[in-house]
Scaffold this motif. Structure first.
Motif, PDB file in Angstrom:
ATOM      1  N   ARG A   1       0.107  -8.755  -6.913  1.00 11.53           N
ATOM      2  CA  ARG A   1      -0.112  -7.750  -5.872  1.00 11.53           C
ATOM      3  C   ARG A   1       0.211  -6.341  -6.356  1.00 11.53           C
ATOM      4  O   ARG A   1      -0.507  -5.388  -6.022  1.00 11.53           O
ATOM      5  CB  ARG A   1       0.722  -8.093  -4.626  1.00 11.53           C
ATOM      6  CG  ARG A   1      -0.003  -9.094  -3.751  1.00 11.53           C
ATOM      7  CD  ARG A   1       0.878  -9.710  -2.698  1.00 11.53           C
ATOM      8  NE  ARG A   1       1.227  -8.769  -1.627  1.00 11.53           N
ATOM      9  CZ  ARG A   1       1.881  -9.141  -0.524  1.00 11.53           C
ATOM     10  NH1 ARG A   1       2.231 -10.403  -0.350  1.00 11.53           N
ATOM     11  NH2 ARG A   1       2.169  -8.263   0.399  1.00 11.53           N
ATOM     12  N   VAL A   2       1.283  -6.208  -7.137  1.00  9.02           N
ATOM     13  CA  VAL A   2       1.614  -4.877  -7.664  1.00  9.02           C
ATOM     14  C   VAL A   2       0.493  -4.407  -8.588  1.00  9.02           C
ATOM     15  O   VAL A   2       0.055  -3.250  -8.520  1.00  9.02           O
ATOM     16  CB  VAL A   2       2.967  -4.893  -8.401  1.00  9.02           C
ATOM     17  CG1 VAL A   2       3.228  -3.565  -9.092  1.00  9.02           C
ATOM     18  CG2 VAL A   2       4.098  -5.193  -7.428  1.00  9.02           C
ATOM     19  N   GLY A   3      -0.009  -5.328  -9.429  1.00  6.11           N
ATOM     20  CA  GLY A   3      -1.100  -4.987 -10.341  1.00  6.11           C
ATOM     21  C   GLY A   3      -2.336  -4.535  -9.586  1.00  6.11           C
ATOM     22  O   GLY A   3      -2.937  -3.503  -9.906  1.00  6.11           O
ATOM     23  N   GLU A   4      -2.691  -5.293  -8.559  1.00  7.01           N
ATOM     24  CA  GLU A   4      -3.861  -4.948  -7.743  1.00  7.01           C
ATOM     25  C   GLU A   4      -3.705  -3.569  -7.114  1.00  7.01           C
ATOM     26  O   GLU A   4      -4.637  -2.767  -7.079  1.00  7.01           O
ATOM     27  CB  GLU A   4      -4.034  -5.972  -6.613  1.00  7.01           C
ATOM     28  CG  GLU A   4      -4.767  -7.233  -7.015  1.00  7.01           C
ATOM     29  CD  GLU A   4      -4.727  -8.277  -5.893  1.00  7.01           C
ATOM     30  OE1 GLU A   4      -5.072  -9.428  -6.164  1.00  7.01           O
ATOM     31  OE2 GLU A   4      -4.338  -7.920  -4.759  1.00  7.01           O
ATOM     32  N   MET A   5      -2.491  -3.329  -6.604  1.00  8.80           N
ATOM     33  CA  MET A   5      -2.250  -2.078  -5.885  1.00  8.80           C
ATOM     34  C   MET A   5      -2.312  -0.891  -6.831  1.00  8.80           C
ATOM     35  O   MET A   5      -2.880   0.140  -6.518  1.00  8.80           O
ATOM     36  CB  MET A   5      -0.889  -2.166  -5.183  1.00  8.80           C
ATOM     37  CG  MET A   5      -0.695  -1.165  -4.085  1.00  8.80           C
ATOM     38  SD  MET A   5      -2.091  -0.979  -2.972  1.00  8.80           S
ATOM     39  CE  MET A   5      -2.080  -2.567  -2.165  1.00  8.80           C
ATOM     40  N   LEU A   6      -1.728  -1.068  -8.060  1.00  9.92           N
ATOM     41  CA  LEU A   6      -1.772   0.028  -9.033  1.00  9.92           C
ATOM     42  C   LEU A   6      -3.217   0.314  -9.434  1.00  9.92           C
ATOM     43  O   LEU A   6      -3.588   1.456  -9.688  1.00  9.92           O
ATOM     44  CB  LEU A   6      -0.921  -0.316 -10.261  1.00  9.92           C
ATOM     45  CG  LEU A   6       0.588  -0.271 -10.023  1.00  9.92           C
ATOM     46  CD1 LEU A   6       1.347  -0.747 -11.249  1.00  9.92           C
ATOM     47  CD2 LEU A   6       1.039   1.137  -9.639  1.00  9.92           C
ATOM     48  N   GLU A   7      -4.031  -0.751  -9.434  1.00 10.53           N
ATOM     49  CA  GLU A   7      -5.441  -0.560  -9.752  1.00 10.53           C
ATOM     50  C   GLU A   7      -6.132   0.217  -8.635  1.00 10.53           C
ATOM     51  O   GLU A   7      -6.907   1.135  -8.876  1.00 10.53           O
ATOM     52  CB  GLU A   7      -6.098  -1.931  -9.931  1.00 10.53           C
ATOM     53  CG  GLU A   7      -7.410  -1.891 -10.669  1.00 10.53           C
ATOM     54  CD  GLU A   7      -7.920  -3.305 -10.921  1.00 10.53           C
ATOM     55  OE1 GLU A   7      -9.132  -3.513 -10.834  1.00 10.53           O
ATOM     56  OE2 GLU A   7      -7.080  -4.202 -11.180  1.00 10.53           O
ATOM     57  N   LEU A   8      -5.791  -0.161  -7.396  1.00 11.86           N
ATOM     58  CA  LEU A   8      -6.407   0.494  -6.234  1.00 11.86           C
ATOM     59  C   LEU A   8      -6.136   1.999  -6.236  1.00 11.86           C
ATOM     60  O   LEU A   8      -7.006   2.792  -5.888  1.00 11.86           O
ATOM     61  CB  LEU A   8      -5.874  -0.149  -4.940  1.00 11.86           C
ATOM     62  CG  LEU A   8      -6.475   0.363  -3.628  1.00 11.86           C
ATOM     63  CD1 LEU A   8      -7.908  -0.133  -3.464  1.00 11.86           C
ATOM     64  CD2 LEU A   8      -5.641  -0.065  -2.433  1.00 11.86           C
ATOM     65  N   VAL A   9      -4.921   2.374  -6.608  1.00 12.20           N
ATOM     66  CA  VAL A   9      -4.600   3.805  -6.606  1.00 12.20           C
ATOM     67  C   VAL A   9      -4.794   4.417  -7.997  1.00 12.20           C
ATOM     68  O   VAL A   9      -4.364   5.535  -8.254  1.00 12.20           O
ATOM     69  CB  VAL A   9      -3.164   4.083  -6.101  1.00 12.20           C
ATOM     70  CG1 VAL A   9      -2.996   3.616  -4.674  1.00 12.20           C
ATOM     71  CG2 VAL A   9      -2.131   3.431  -7.013  1.00 12.20           C
ATOM     72  N   GLN A  10      -5.423   3.664  -8.879  1.00  9.77           N
ATOM     73  CA  GLN A  10      -5.798   4.142 -10.213  1.00  9.77           C
ATOM     74  C   GLN A  10      -4.592   4.620 -11.021  1.00  9.77           C
ATOM     75  O   GLN A  10      -4.589   5.709 -11.573  1.00  9.77           O
ATOM     76  CB  GLN A  10      -6.848   5.244 -10.090  1.00  9.77           C
ATOM     77  CG  GLN A  10      -8.121   4.717  -9.457  1.00  9.77           C
ATOM     78  CD  GLN A  10      -9.080   5.815  -9.046  1.00  9.77           C
ATOM     79  OE1 GLN A  10      -8.849   6.974  -9.322  1.00  9.77           O
ATOM     80  NE2 GLN A  10     -10.161   5.435  -8.388  1.00  9.77           N
ATOM     81  N   LEU A  11      -3.573   3.771 -11.048  1.00 11.67           N
ATOM     82  CA  LEU A  11      -2.389   4.092 -11.852  1.00 11.67           C
ATOM     83  C   LEU A  11      -2.098   2.975 -12.847  1.00 11.67           C
ATOM     84  O   LEU A  11      -0.985   2.876 -13.370  1.00 11.67           O
ATOM     85  CB  LEU A  11      -1.175   4.325 -10.964  1.00 11.67           C
ATOM     86  CG  LEU A  11      -1.078   5.699 -10.312  1.00 11.67           C
ATOM     87  CD1 LEU A  11       0.051   5.750  -9.324  1.00 11.67           C
ATOM     88  CD2 LEU A  11      -0.912   6.785 -11.363  1.00 11.67           C
ATOM     89  N   THR A  12      -3.074   2.128 -13.112  1.00 16.74           N
ATOM     90  CA  THR A  12      -2.893   1.070 -14.086  1.00 16.74           C
ATOM     91  C   THR A  12      -2.510   1.703 -15.424  1.00 16.74           C
ATOM     92  O   THR A  12      -3.098   2.701 -15.821  1.00 16.74           O
ATOM     93  CB  THR A  12      -4.197   0.261 -14.242  1.00 16.74           C
ATOM     94  OG1 THR A  12      -4.650  -0.059 -12.932  1.00 16.74           O
ATOM     95  CG2 THR A  12      -3.984  -1.003 -15.034  1.00 16.74           C
ATOM     96  N   GLY A  13      -1.500   1.125 -16.082  1.00 14.79           N
ATOM     97  CA  GLY A  13      -1.090   1.655 -17.380  1.00 14.79           C
ATOM     98  C   GLY A  13       0.067   2.630 -17.269  1.00 14.79           C
ATOM     99  O   GLY A  13       0.712   2.957 -18.258  1.00 14.79           O
ATOM    100  N   ARG A  14       0.365   3.100 -16.051  1.00 15.73           N
ATOM    101  CA  ARG A  14       1.508   3.994 -15.891  1.00 15.73           C
ATOM    102  C   ARG A  14       2.700   3.238 -15.304  1.00 15.73           C
ATOM    103  O   ARG A  14       3.673   3.851 -14.881  1.00 15.73           O
ATOM    104  CB  ARG A  14       1.161   5.163 -14.937  1.00 15.73           C
ATOM    105  CG  ARG A  14      -0.036   5.992 -15.361  1.00 15.73           C
ATOM    106  CD  ARG A  14       0.123   6.596 -16.742  1.00 15.73           C
ATOM    107  NE  ARG A  14       1.288   7.461 -16.873  1.00 15.73           N
ATOM    108  CZ  ARG A  14       1.255   8.774 -16.687  1.00 15.73           C
ATOM    109  NH1 ARG A  14       0.139   9.369 -16.402  1.00 15.73           N
ATOM    110  NH2 ARG A  14       2.350   9.494 -16.820  1.00 15.73           N
ATOM    111  N   ASP A  15       2.622   1.903 -15.271  1.00 17.98           N
ATOM    112  CA  ASP A  15       3.622   1.119 -14.535  1.00 17.98           C
ATOM    113  C   ASP A  15       5.039   1.242 -15.082  1.00 17.98           C
ATOM    114  O   ASP A  15       5.999   1.063 -14.360  1.00 17.98           O
ATOM    115  CB  ASP A  15       3.194  -0.353 -14.416  1.00 17.98           C
ATOM    116  CG  ASP A  15       2.754  -0.927 -15.754  1.00 17.98           C
ATOM    117  OD1 ASP A  15       2.707  -0.153 -16.748  1.00 17.98           O
ATOM    118  OD2 ASP A  15       2.466  -2.123 -15.835  1.00 17.98           O
ATOM    119  N   LYS A  16       5.178   1.565 -16.386  1.00 20.50           N
ATOM    120  CA  LYS A  16       6.532   1.647 -16.952  1.00 20.50           C
ATOM    121  C   LYS A  16       7.128   3.035 -16.849  1.00 20.50           C
ATOM    122  O   LYS A  16       8.297   3.248 -17.129  1.00 20.50           O
ATOM    123  CB  LYS A  16       6.502   1.196 -18.409  1.00 20.50           C
ATOM    124  CG  LYS A  16       6.350  -0.302 -18.547  1.00 20.50           C
ATOM    125  CD  LYS A  16       6.636  -0.781 -19.947  1.00 20.50           C
ATOM    126  CE  LYS A  16       6.408  -2.278 -20.067  1.00 20.50           C
ATOM    127  NZ  LYS A  16       4.994  -2.653 -19.794  1.00 20.50           N
TER     128      LYS A  16
END
Lengths: 294, 375
Positions: free
Chosen positions: B134-149
């Motif tokens: 769910r966190v992965g999906e959400m970061l994708e939705l707000v276009q922040l994939t790759g900035r998680d760390k």
């Protein structure tokens, strides 16, 4: 465009020789007098300390002639049961005052900032009074209070007095940091399902830790070094180190006292350095001097 | 004359959403007082499920207080707050099925982007695999994939805003509360985020309650808007309702520009200051001698191609303001009564100023575009 390039070139160019080098250029002369005063100030400030450190390594008992390096006086100190017991006492009292005053001080800081009470303003002023009261007054007053309620000067009275007067420091330091906290952050934690206590533990305290640690170390060093309050509120046995040194000096200065002084100096410097470094180690924004709540 | 309270009550009664019980948020006579000051007064609101609903008003109108009462951060002094028909007035924030995007974002600076977003799921003890998904999906939705760390301090304003959004949305609340979430962004980013927010709302289908003082934002994003002032709702309706049919003078003036013309009603029109007659035709609900005001939007006024059935009047040109896509003309139609007229610049090059200042120009508009009568 050209002016920008020129400005950059100027910045990149090596510094022109300072104008002060030229003779007779009036205002631009080196402030020789100011430098001399500054140097004299630092010499007078640090020379006695330097002497203590130097003579703690002296081979002979002399306090005026340095004859060679040895650790003799350190050995003497560690073989002196009274002095080591005093060191232990001072460490215990400092640790107890640190824990007690930090716990109470943190709670007070939160209470004073968060409670929307009219007493808050008054309490802020009252908090400052112990910090500006001459310590000798505090010491005498504490002694009279303990006598009044029938408590003989002892380890307990010493701890009580030191803890009480450290609370003000902790509260004053932490109050500024608590006031800085964004109340929405704690609300956000609760909004996301955290209870009030979880919000405090997971969100507020991690942000507060550097300031709390700084305050704790500061209190430890202040209490460990303290003489005046300790003198009035401690009993004959056990005696804190500062009071013990004072008593010992009345019967002539022993070089082992120099060794103790040096050890105390090094210990204090290390703790202060840690206190100053903590905010940076925790990676807080800016490189603010965190001891006083930045 | 209809009082403002009466208007607010009438609106609630005719509000269609009020009849159904499937309201996501329902406020009944909600009141909040701070000592002498009343921030919100006897507020009634029904927000339908899946709606993008905005609370719009100037600062201090009570919109944020209203939102905080829905979120549980402010206790109402009086009244009832329900979510999906369930009374939550006495529940703390952590026990309400709503999440909030705060104005300051209120990110946890000591946690990474990933941990910020996962915070709510951890509190709900969501399993590790589901949480990661769910966190992965959400970061994708707000276009922040790759900035998680990254820590929030390493992000730009727009990115921080999106973390705040993801952190709230990942919990799949039944209602998302947004407290001026775009206020801190610069204009261009704000425009982009408006589109983005609307896209995300459509994608997740969650009810959004959006607080803003920016009318453009409210008009472009909302399904419905409640216009608030001094703790009361003046009008609640679609953006078109609010703009084209403002219920009160406050709404007409707060939303967009309104040319207000007021004077005593003569039966065929209004007598403006200086005895200048304005033949508006009959105005419903007014009797001769009443003080009435009508308002006309600048873009609804014509300067050419006037037809006989239009309301017409003469104006002295005071100023011409060229604005790229449009030109605004400022006229005085009666002593002290100024109106602005907005014309599209249909011709590519800027035409020579059509009239010189001080020239007399005929202005007209269709009677149906008179917003009247306003109280």
């Amino acid at each position: 465009m050209t002016t920008l390039v020129a400005a950059e070139r100027e910045l990149a160019a090596p510094q022109a020789p300072p104008a002060g080098r030229r003779k007779g250029s009036g205002m631009n002369r080196k402030p020789r007098f100011a430098i001399a005063v500054t140097v004299a100030f630092f010499v007078l400030l640090y020379l006695p300390i330097f002497a203590v450190v130097l003579f703690s390594f002296n081979t002979k008992k002399s306090l005026t002639v340095f004859e060679g390096w040895s650790l003799r006086w350190y050995q003497a100190f560690f073989n002196d049961a009274e002095l080591t017991e005093s060191l232990q006492t001072s460490l215990v009292v400092a640790a107890a005052a640190m824990v007690g005053s930090v716990v109470i001080g943190v709670l007070l800081a939160f209470g004073l900032v968060r409670a929307r009470s009219r007493l808050g303003g008054a309490a802020n002023v009252i908090m400052l009074i112990p910090l500006i009261t001459p310590e000798i007054v505090t010491g005498v007053a504490s002694l009279m209070l303990f006598k009044g309620v029938g408590l003989q000067p002892s380890l307990t009275t010493l701890m009580l007095a030191q803890t009480t007067f450290s609370i003000s420091y902790v509260t004053v330091i932490l109050r500024a940091r608590v006031a800085e906290l964004n109340p929405e952050v704690e609300q956000a934690a609760m909004d996301l399902g955290a209870t009030r206590f979880q919000a405090l533990r997971l969100v507020t305290l991690p942000v507060m830790w550097p300031a709390i640690m700084s305050a704790a170390i500061l209190i430890f060093t202040i209490v460990f070094d303290d003489f005046v309050l300790a003198f009035f509120t401690s009993g004959v046995d056990p005696q804190p180190l500062s009071v013990r040194i004072y008593s010992a000096i009345r019967f002539g200065i022993q070089p082992s006292i120099n060794a103790v002084g040096t050890l105390m100096l090094v210990g204090s410097l290390v703790l202060i350095a840690i206190a100053l470094l903590i905010p940076r180690l925790f990676g807080r924004r800016g490189n603010s001097f965190d001891l006083f709540g930045g | 004359m209809i009082t403002e309270t009466a208007v607010a009550e009438r609106i609630t009664v005719i509000d269609p959403a009020g009849a159904t019980s499937a309201c996501a948020v329902s406020l009944r006579r909600v009141t909040k007082s701070y000592g002498e000051r009343t921030a919100v007064r006897e507020l009634n609101l029904d927000i339908a499920s899946g709606e993008f609903f905005s609370l719009l008003g100037p600062s201090g109108c009570g919109k944020t207080t209203t939102l905080r009462m829905v979120g549980g951060f402010v206790d109402p002094s009086y009244g009832e707050v329900s979510l999906h028909g369930k009374d939550v007035t006495d529940l703390p924030p952590n026990r309400r099925d709503v999440n909030t995007v705060f104005q300051s974002y209120a990110l946890f600076d000591h946690l990474s982007v990933w941990e910020n977003v996962a915070f709510g799921l951890r509190r709900r003890r969501v399993g590790k695999t589901e949480m990661t998904r769910r966190v992965g999906e959400m970061l994708e939705l707000v276009q922040l994939t790759g900035r998680d760390k990254d820590k929030p301090s390493a992000l730009s304003g727009g990115q921080r805003q999106r973390v705040a959004l993801a952190r709230a949305l990942v919990n799949r609340p039944s209602v998302l509360l947004l407290d001026e979430p775009l206020a801190a962004l610069d204009l261009k980013l704000r425009k982009a985020m408006q589109v983005e927010l609307k896209r995300i709302q459509r994608e997740v289908g969650i009810t959004f309650v959006f607080v803003t003082h920016d009318q453009d934002e409210a008009l472009t994003m909302s399904d419905r808007i409640a216009v608030m002032s001094e703790g009361k709702v003046h009008q609640c309706g679609t953006p078109e309702d609010i703009y084209e049919r403002p219920a009160t003078r406050f709404v007409a003036e707060f939303i967009g520009t309104a040319n207000l013309m007021s004077g005593s009603y003569t039966g065929t029109g209004i007598e403006l200051p200086g005895g200048v007659p304005l033949y508006t035709g009959r105005l419903d609900g007014c009797s001769i001698g009443d003080e009435v005001a009508i308002a006309v939007r600048p873009e609804k006024m014509w300067l050419s191609d006037l037809t006989p059935e239009m309301v017409q009047t003469d104006g002295i040109l005071k100023a011409t303001v060229y604005g790229g896509a449009t030109t605004t003309y400022l006229f005085e139609i009666a002593p002290g009564v100024e109106v602005s007229v907005l014309e599209q610049n249909l011709h590519s090059a800027r035409t020579e100023e059509r009239w010189a200042d001080g020239e007399r120009v005929r202005i007209g508009w269709h009677a149906k575009h008179s917003l009247a009568p306003l109280t």
